[in-house]
Design a protein around this motif. Structure first.
Motif, short mmCIF file in Angstrom:
data_model
loop_
_atom_site.label_atom_id
_atom_site.label_comp_id
_atom_site.label_asym_id
_atom_site.label_seq_id
_atom_site.Cartn_x
_atom_site.Cartn_y
_atom_site.Cartn_z
N ALA A 41 13.60 -67.06 36.22
CA ALA A 41 13.55 -65.79 35.52
C ALA A 41 12.14 -65.23 35.67
N VAL A 42 12.03 -64.02 36.21
CA VAL A 42 10.73 -63.41 36.46
C VAL A 42 10.62 -62.17 35.58
N LEU A 43 9.51 -62.10 34.81
CA LEU A 43 9.29 -61.01 33.89
C LEU A 43 7.99 -60.30 34.20
N TYR A 44 7.91 -59.06 33.73
CA TYR A 44 6.72 -58.24 33.97
C TYR A 44 5.81 -58.30 32.74
N LEU A 45 4.52 -58.50 32.98
CA LEU A 45 3.50 -58.44 31.94
C LEU A 45 2.59 -57.26 32.21
N ASP A 46 1.99 -56.74 31.14
CA ASP A 46 0.95 -55.73 31.28
C ASP A 46 1.37 -54.61 32.22
N GLN A 47 2.55 -54.05 31.95
CA GLN A 47 3.08 -52.91 32.70
C GLN A 47 3.21 -53.22 34.20
N GLY A 48 3.47 -54.46 34.52
CA GLY A 48 3.65 -54.85 35.91
C GLY A 48 2.40 -55.37 36.56
N ALA A 77 1.01 -58.15 35.95
CA ALA A 77 1.17 -59.59 36.13
C ALA A 77 2.64 -59.93 36.00
N LEU A 78 3.02 -61.07 36.57
CA LEU A 78 4.40 -61.52 36.53
C LEU A 78 4.46 -62.90 35.88
N VAL A 79 5.48 -63.15 35.08
CA VAL A 79 5.70 -64.43 34.44
C VAL A 79 7.02 -64.99 34.96
N ALA A 80 7.03 -66.28 35.31
CA ALA A 80 8.25 -66.92 35.81
C ALA A 80 8.54 -68.16 34.97
N ILE A 81 9.80 -68.31 34.56
CA ILE A 81 10.25 -69.49 33.84
C ILE A 81 11.44 -70.05 34.59
N ARG A 82 11.35 -71.34 34.88
CA ARG A 82 12.37 -71.98 35.71
C ARG A 82 13.65 -72.20 34.91
N HIS A 83 14.76 -71.96 35.57
CA HIS A 83 16.06 -72.26 34.97
C HIS A 83 16.31 -73.76 35.08
N THR A 84 16.44 -74.41 33.98
CA THR A 84 16.67 -75.85 33.99
C THR A 84 17.36 -76.25 32.70
N SER A 114 1.53 -64.90 37.89
CA SER A 114 1.01 -64.35 39.14
C SER A 114 0.33 -63.03 38.85
N PHE A 115 -0.88 -62.85 39.42
CA PHE A 115 -1.63 -61.62 39.22
C PHE A 115 -1.72 -60.78 40.50
N ASP A 116 -1.02 -61.23 41.56
CA ASP A 116 -1.13 -60.54 42.86
C ASP A 116 0.24 -60.23 43.43
N GLY A 161 3.08 -61.69 43.06
CA GLY A 161 3.88 -62.84 43.46
C GLY A 161 3.40 -63.60 44.67
N ARG A 162 2.20 -63.32 45.15
CA ARG A 162 1.71 -64.03 46.32
C ARG A 162 1.24 -65.44 45.95
N GLN A 163 0.61 -65.60 44.79
CA GLN A 163 0.21 -66.90 44.30
C GLN A 163 0.59 -67.02 42.83
N TRP A 164 0.85 -68.28 42.42
CA TRP A 164 1.31 -68.51 41.06
C TRP A 164 0.45 -69.60 40.40
N ASN A 165 0.11 -69.41 39.13
CA ASN A 165 -0.65 -70.37 38.35
C ASN A 165 0.24 -70.97 37.27
N LYS A 166 0.08 -72.27 37.05
CA LYS A 166 0.90 -72.99 36.09
C LYS A 166 0.16 -73.11 34.77
N TYR A 167 0.85 -72.74 33.66
CA TYR A 167 0.27 -72.80 32.34
C TYR A 167 1.23 -73.52 31.40
N SER A 168 0.69 -74.22 30.44
CA SER A 168 1.52 -74.82 29.41
C SER A 168 1.49 -73.92 28.18
N PHE A 169 2.64 -73.78 27.53
CA PHE A 169 2.71 -72.93 26.35
C PHE A 169 2.97 -73.73 25.07
#
Length: 1239
Positions: free
Chosen positions: A626-633, A635-642, A652-654, A656-664
């Motif tokens: 699931a890919v969502l838009y942040l800050d009016q597009g 940045a992008l947020v992705a959450i894996r379906h599992t 991702s701030f570019d 979708g070219r590169q993605w950073n992993k964060y814990s929430f």
């Protein structure tokens, strides 16, 4: 502010099914939808729905969360024919939720909000990203429509103790596969848990609500930190809410306060509403199984006031501008209105069709408080009426469409109104633009639609999905001109699917942020391929597949044999992600799941992204996220379906070219859904989940602001030129957008707005589509279709005026090109030709060929070609009346006429001007209701002798009638069908035979049945009684049956005649009369005709002797002694088959026969109209004298002497009255009963 949503739960399959159902809440105008349609400037409230099990499988309890926020998710499609009826709003409890779901969609359509819930009792398993999508922006985002059901399911188990993320071999393999694909950024983020980047988050548990399995969420937004949540325990076995809790947060979801004491500790809440124009106003609905009340708050849910209701609300519809105006639809099909935000209610109208009521639209309707609604008249008829909000009396009702419409067909959408009228089994679709007169929609002549559905009505044109006569699973897309009348083909064989509720979904997606851009899935040679258009369907092409896969390997995919194909399933729930997402605030960026190859597949699905509006695509995941838009597009947020608990998400701030992993969160969480802050900024999200299936709700608030270190400056932006494979001129202009640079990591903030500059382009042939009646050939040119006459476009032209003569092309709607070839392709204005009238059509407003006597019949006259202003119209109604009108426009509302007699009338409309004339003919059947039938038949018949059977109708004149006869006891015998009310038949076997007749008149079928005793020989005699019997004769069948039984017993007692040799019947009417029938003794006379005659003579003498001696008497009641006599006139000689008759008896027989036959013939033929039915009115003893004198009759003793006189009176009455629904003769006492005889 903006709201985001994602979805990656443990029980995804259940959630997908549930989310699909809740999607009904967001389909505003139709059950058939495109995947997305541009709504224009419309606000939409959003809703989150989450679901997971909270108990053992046997309980059937599920958990759900629903939320809402500010969305521009206004649905823009509407299904015209309703299957109608289809029951969209069942009154029973089981149908209550479904009905409200349907209507709730209309709330959203008109800026209303209802926080709906629905749950399915089923075990579920994980599903892929099949039915999720990111929602659009406020004010101008694309509309997301109903998604289809889950495609794939993978079984999963649930553990009370939440395992670590990635637990299990299969899961480890998937995690390993996904993590291997990350670049150095991912590897840098890998390491110990203490070294992981962590988002700023806080967790709050809804203590005490662990048993609650449903929740609704409202986040006010608009600089407000208030979040409202309603949690409930819904018992699926009882179909009712048994517990509820109301929670309120004032710090963006960091903490919540329970408000049960403020609404009433024992109050059970069922639904949550928010005013779309003032989101500080909250409305709560109590569960109607306990009490029917409203709780209203004007301070964002801080305090409430309770108001009692005297009706059961199914759905609410808020006014798009007036914050306190609401329409409420009840379970008994009544529509109520309130102008005080639900504090007081007033009945508007009864018998209103579900989902078929609409608020007026400013600038189009005359009054802001006008209501458009469809009211039911009968099972197959409805009316389109308009009402004033506070005064919907008959005097104030408007009827914009003349005549009846098909049930569940009214659609009021933007500036268009649609209705459907079926004529001769074929639907005719009518449209009104800008509240003007209704005109039939003109599709290509041989489209012959099985179904037609309106997809969208934005940008002053209509997009319709049509399933043609030779299609089963696909639809053709047609686009109209600005009038909504003339349609041209845009795309053939668009894929469709059926939803869980029977709704049809079309794979058509409108890309947000770029006007005129659509994606569609088309079926070609059994393969589904994805096509893209940049000019509203004028041209379509395949998508170019990515050149490299996720790992950098080259992909060999050459058009047209191989291309990229996308799943266009969008989620109608704004808080769940679909297969495709785009945003108005991020033009050119589209994220979608799909596959590469020769066709679209459901296996090996990956996630793709484009940053240049579909020209090039990149693969970003090789499994569904699931890919969502942040800050009016920005940045992008992705959450894996599992199906497993997780604690990480990816940023991702570019683009979708590169993605950073964060814990929430520190502990893994089964994620049920994500609720984003409403508005455009979307930097705060709430993740809903649980640590086990028995745990309480866990609400994790995530603040993304900490990951951005600065605000964006002008240096962080760049210009981007929209193009289609290098062609910059799209929709007649060159568009240049200002976008954030992919290398910039900054916050755009609330003040950011999309900046676009445009410059005009010269018109080319690509800016024009084929006009109505023209088809695009292989050389790209538009040529007339074989059925189209180019001169017909001037049919409504008036001499002396001008009209636009089509060149075969019309500019694409909203195309802004100038000059160039515009003059060559634009329709040319010419003088209207002088021509004779052609194509005159005459129909009734109901589309029927029948009418009821005395009813007001409205005839509609249409002229296809000719000068309507100078063509006079004459309508001859066929009954001696005619009307003439000076021109066609003077009869736009129809010509009304009332028929005063039953019959078949030839109605002729004639159009005439100085150059010629044209006629149209309609044969109208005027009928009246058949109320009663009576089968007149003899009680006893002679074997192999002809018997006359007559069906008598009341009223006698009802129109065209069909008679169906079943004669005899043979069950395999085929019925006899006649247009006459009388038939003659013979019976070859002795015994009791049954005769049944059915009479079909219009939609009415009535039946009568009689039994006839058939014998070779018998005698009959009429009986009379002492006058005191008449005083106690109520003339009902039961009384006659009982008295006949008493008379038979008295005769047997006085004479000793065997019981099986005697039949007795009392005739209807007064004075009281009866008849007995003597049958031969089979043991004595079997095979001996001469003995039968002698035996019957002996029995007759015995009976007559006893009667003449007053030996036959019976006691009717204490003090009432009745004597039975032999009547002076006996019917015995008429049925005596012996050869020994005296001369006087023979003479009397011949005289009676001649007189009887003469009267019968005169009476019979004088009272008949060929092709209709017998006019006979008599249903008592006089009607029964129409039988042949060769058999016993049902007439009383005095009948024959009054017969001729009575018939003359009746004939005088019939000839002096118009043919119509006649009532019985005033001088004759009628009985609706037939005589009965005792065997």
């Amino acid at each position: 502010m903006e709201r985001e949503v994602s979805f990656c739960p443990k029980w995804q399959s259940a959630l997908w099914v549930l989310l699909f159902i809740v999607s009904c809440l967001y389909i505003a105008e139709a059950e058939i939808t495109c995947r997305s349609c541009q709504p224009g400037n419309k606000w939409r409230v959003q809703e989150l729905l989450l679901k997971f099990d909270t108990s053992e499988p046997a309980t059937g309890l599920k958990r759900e969360v629903f939320g809402n926020g500010n969305r521009a998710e206004s649905a823009k499609s509407r299904r015209l024919p309703c299957e109608a009826g289809s029951a969209e709003c069942a009154p029973d409890r089981a149908g209550y939720v479904g009905s409200k779901l349907k209507r709730s969609t209309d709330n959203l359509r008109t800026e209303g909000e209802r926080y709906e819930l629905l749950s399915k009792e089923m075990k579920v398993s994980l599903g892929k990203m099949s039915d999720q999508h990111e929602t659009g922006d406020s004010e101008t985002s694309a509309v997301r429509h109903r998604e289809r059901a889950i495609r794939n399911k993978v079984g999963t188990g649930v553990q009370d103790q939440a395992p670590a993320e990635g637990t299990g071999s299969a899961a480890r393999r998937r995690v390993t596969r996904s993590e291997l694909r990350w670049s150095g950024e991912e590897r840098r983020s890998a390491g110990t848990r203490q070294e992981e980047p962590k988002l700023n988050s806080s967790t709050f548990a809804l203590t005490g609500d662990s048993s609650h399995n449903q929740a609704m969420v409202h986040w006010s937004g608009q600089n407000s930190s208030v979040i409202l949540m309603l949690t409930k325990l819904f018992d699926f076995n009882l179909n009712s809410v048994t517990e509820s809790s109301l929670w309120r947060s004032t710090d963006y979801g960091a903490t919540y306060q329970k408000l049960n004491d403020k609404v009433g500790a024992k109050t059970i809440l069922s639904y949550l509403y928010v005013s779309p124009n003032n989101k500080r106003k909250i409305m709560l609905l109590t569960d109607p199984e306990v009490e029917s009340s409203l709780l209203i708050s004007s301070d964002e849910g801080a305090t409430y006031q309770k108001y009692r209701l005297n009706f059961y609300i199914l759905s609410l519809l808020f006014h798009p501008e007036q914050e306190d105006w609401i329409l409420a639809y009840s379970h008994d099909q009544k529509l109520y209105s309130s102008v005080e935000f639900g504090r007081r209610w007033q009945l508007v109208h009864e018998r209103v069709a579900p989902n078929r009521f609409y608020w007026s639209k400013m600038g189009l309707d005359k009054e802001p408080g006008l209501i458009h609604l469809e009211t039911s008249i009968s099972e197959g008829q409805a009316l389109y009426v308009t009402c004033k909000l506070q005064n919907c009396s008959d005097a104030n009702k408007g009827k914009p469409f003349p005549g009846y419409i098909d049930p569940n067909s009214l659609v009021v959408q933007d500036e268009y109104v649609f209705v459907q009228v079926s004529t001769a089994g074929r639907p005719i679709y009518y449209v009104s633009a800008k509240r003007d007169v209704f005109t039939p929609m003109k599709l290509p002549k041989y489209t012959l639609p099985k179904e037609l559905h309106v997809i969208s009505t934005d940008e002053n044109r209509v997009v319709a999905a049509v399933q043609e006569w030779n299609q089963n699973e696909t639809y053709n897309l047609y686009v109209s001109d600005t009038s909504g009348v003339y349609y041209s083909l845009a795309l053939e064989n668009v894929v469709s699917s059926m939803g869980l509720e029977g709704n049809v979904m079309v794979d058509l997606y409108e890309v947000a942020g770029i006007k005129g851009m659509f994606l569609a899935n088309k079926k070609t040679d059994s393969q589904v391929k994805t096509y893209i258009t940049y000019n509203r369907g004028r041209d379509w092409r395949l998508l170019q597949a990515p050149s490299k896969d996720l790992r950098g390997n080259s992909i060999h995919c050459v058009l047209p044999y191989c291309s990229l194909h996308l799943h266009l399933h969008v989620s109608a729930n704004p808080y769940t992600s679909g297969n495709i997402a785009s945003r108005d605030s991020a033009p050119g960026i589209i994220v979608a799941s799909g596959s590469t190859g020769s066709e679209l597949t459901t296996s090996n699905v990956s996630v793709f992204i484009t940053s240049d509006a579909g020209n090039t695509w990149r693969q970003i995941f090789d499994e569904e996220y699931a890919v969502l838009y942040l800050d009016q597009g920005g940045a992008l947020v992705a959450i894996r379906h599992t199906p497993l608990p997780i604690r990480h998400l990816w940023l991702s701030f570019d683009e979708g070219r590169q993605w950073n992993k964060y814990s929430f969160t520190n502990s893994p969480l089964f994620v049920d859904g994500v609720l984003g802050e409403p508005g455009e900024e979307t930097l705060i999200m709430t993740i809903f989940g649980h640590v086990s299936h028995r745990s309480e709700w866990q609400l994790v608030k995530i603040d993304f602001r900490s990951i951005f270190n600065r605000r964006c400056t002008e240096a962080d932006y760049q210009t981007w030129h929209l193009h289609n494979q290098g062609e910059p001129c799209l929709m007649g202009v060159k568009r240049i957008y200002r976008k954030l640079k992919p290398t910039s990591r900054c916050v755009m903030g609330k003040t950011y707005s999309v900046t676009m500059t445009s410059g005009p382009c010269d018109c080319t042939e690509a800016d024009f589509e084929c006009d109505y009646g023209y088809e695009r050939r292989s050389d790209g040119k538009c040529s007339p279709a074989f059925w189209f006459h180019t001169s017909s476009m001037s049919r409504s032209c008036t001499t002396g005026m001008t009209f636009l003569n089509s060149t075969g092309y019309r500019k694409v709607v909203s195309n802004n090109c100038t000059a160039g070839v515009s003059a060559e392709y634009t329709a040319r204005r010419q003088q209207c030709p002088v021509q004779a009238p052609r194509g005159l059509h005459l129909v009734t407003s109901e589309g029927s060929l029948s009418a009821t006597l005395g009813a007001n019949v409205t005839f509609l006259v249409f002229l296809e070609e000719g000068d309507g202003a100078r063509t006079s119209i004459t309508v001859d109604f066929g009954d001696g009346h005619a009307l003439t009108y000076s021109n066609v426009s003077s009869i736009e509302d129809g010509v009304k006429h009332i028929y005063k007699a039953v019959g078949i009338y030839r109605v002729i409309a004639t159009g005439e001007n100085s150059l010629g004339s044209e006629t149209a003919t309609l044969y109208l059947h005027v009928t009246c209701q058949l109320e009663y039938i009576h089968l007149s038949a003899p009680f006893v018949a002679v074997r192999n002798k002809e018997v006359n059977l007559t069906a008598v109708l009341w009223p006698s004149q009802v129109g065209t009638v069909t008679y169906i006869w079943w004669i005899g006891n043979n069950t395999e015998q085929q019925p006899v069908i006649t247009l006459e009310g009388s038939v003659a038949c013979t019976f070859s076997r002795e015994g009791v035979n049954t005769v049944t007749v059915q009479v079909s008149a219009g939609n009415t079928i009535l039946q009568d049945r009689k039994s006839i005793a058939v014998h070779e020989y018998f005698r009959s005699h009429l009986l009379a009684f002492s006058s005191n019997l008449d005083e106690h004769n109520p003339d009902v069948a039961e009384w006659r049956l009982d008295v006949s039984r008493v008379i038979k017993s008295s005769l047997i007692q006085a004479t000793g005649v065997k019981e099986d040799q005697l039949l007795v019947t009392i005739l209807p009417g007064l004075p009281t009369a009866a008849e007995f029938f003597l049958l031969p003794d089979k043991q004595i006379t079997e095979g001996k005709p001469e003995k039968s005659s002698a035996h019957l003579d002996q029995l007759s003498e015995v009976l007559l002797s006893a009667l003449n001696q007053n030996l036959v008497q019976f006691t009717l009641k204490p003090g009432v002694q009745v004597t039975v006599y032999a009547a002076h006139l006996s019917a015995a000689p008429l049925v005596d088959t012996s050869e020994n008759h005296s001369g006087s008896a023979m003479l009397m027989l011949l005289s009676v026969v001649v007189v009887g036959l003469a009267v019968f013939i005169i009476y019979k033929f004088k009272r008949k109209i060929p092709g209709l039915n017998v006019y006979a009115q008599m249903q008592n003893e006089k009607e029964q004298e129409m039988k042949s004198p060769a058999y016993p009759t049902e007439a009383p003793p005095s009948a024959q002497q009054d017969l001729v006189h009575s018939l003359e009176i009746l004939d005088t009455e019939f000839n002096s009255r118009p043919i119509g629904c006649m009532k019985p003769h005033v001088h004759v006492k009628f009985s609706t009963e037939l005589p009965t005889y005792i065997v």
